[in-house]
Design a protein around this motif. Structure first.
Motif: not given
Length: 278
Positions: A40-48
């Motif tokens: 989830i942290r990578q999702l936020l970093r790269h996609a949000a």
């Protein structure tokens, strides 16, 4: 700007849907457990496109196995809550405080009239006596009930491991997406093998028999969309995270076009066998 800026029109674009390879369930289980798999942290970093971190249950409790944030995907605002693989280990599993924080996120989404996005990525809820005494089982039930009856649009994403009640508590959404190597089971395959065969060596066979992989879940109607990995999310963390973000944004756009009444009726019909009051 997380709450006030208008959504981007590009959110309507669906992600490509290539053919998903028919690989053994056990392979997905092993790949989902890679230490370098994006969470989830990578999702936020790269996609949000924007994010505002939140934390706590509002009752003085915190649990590092869950993450709560205001976020935007392709400009589409939402409340994001999900299980944080970086905060979990064999000795640190999600407890009742994590579920109370999840319920706080659900309430916040309803109060702000924002869609709710849930990320499932857990090796299981705590099995300790302390967790049970602090209300783990009732919190799982309350999460499911709150989620099924929530008035805002909901999207659930099976990002990696989906073990036990902790995973099921974040599952019943309007739309359920799964990463290609994501999986969902009431028990991990090793636990099922231990019960049936009194050993864990039959875990691969149990994984296949349980129908836990994304292709099986799609066939059985548990999930709606598979997000491809090419071939493994850990080998392409940035591009995979962006694909997940694009898939979330597309579903949020589609759900925004539905009326509240139709959307809630469809969700209740889909999950009525969970025993949630109507």
């Amino acid at each position: 700007c997380v709450l006030t800026d208008p959504p981007a029109p590009a959110a309507a674009d669906p992600i490509p849907s290539p053919e998903i390879p028919d690989v053994p369930a056990w392979q997905s289980v092993m790949l989902s457990r890679r230490a370098d798999r994006p969470g989830i942290r990578q999702l936020l970093r790269h996609a949000a496109t924007e994010q505002v971190p939140l934390s706590g249950t509002g009752q003085g409790e915190t649990d590092k196995t869950i993450l709560l944030s205001l976020a935007r995907f392709r400009g589409f605002p939402c409340i994001l809550l999900g299980q944080d693989r970086s905060g979990q280990s064999a000795l640190t599993t999600m407890g009742p405080a994590a579920l109370r924080e999840a319920r706080r996120g659900m309430k916040l989404a309803e109060e702000l009239q924002l869609p709710l996005v849930l990320v499932i990525d857990t090796l299981g809820a705590s099995l300790s006596k302390e967790a049970e005494e602090r209300g783990l089982a009732p919190e799982i039930a309350r999460c499911i009930a709150d989620l099924v009856t929530l008035k805002t649009p909901t999207v659930s994403v099976l990002l990696g491991q989906g073990t036990g009640g902790g995973a099921l508590a974040l599952l019943p959404a309007d739309r359920v997406l799964a990463a290609q190597n994501g999986w969902l089971a009431p028990l991990p395959p090793e636990g099922a093998s231990a019960i049936v065969h009194r050993d864990i060596s039959h875990a691969p066979e149990m994984a296949a028999a349980q129908g836990i992989r994304s292709l099986d879940l799609l066939r059985d109607g548990v999930i709606d969309v598979i997000i491809p990995e090419t071939p493994d999310a850990a080998d392409e963390p940035v591009e995979f995270s962006k694909r997940v973000g694009a898939a979330i944004a597309h579903e949020l756009f589609v759900l925004a076009e539905e009326s509240d009444t139709d959307r809630q009726s469809s969700r209740i019909a889909r999950y009525r066998n969970l025993g949630v009051p109507q």
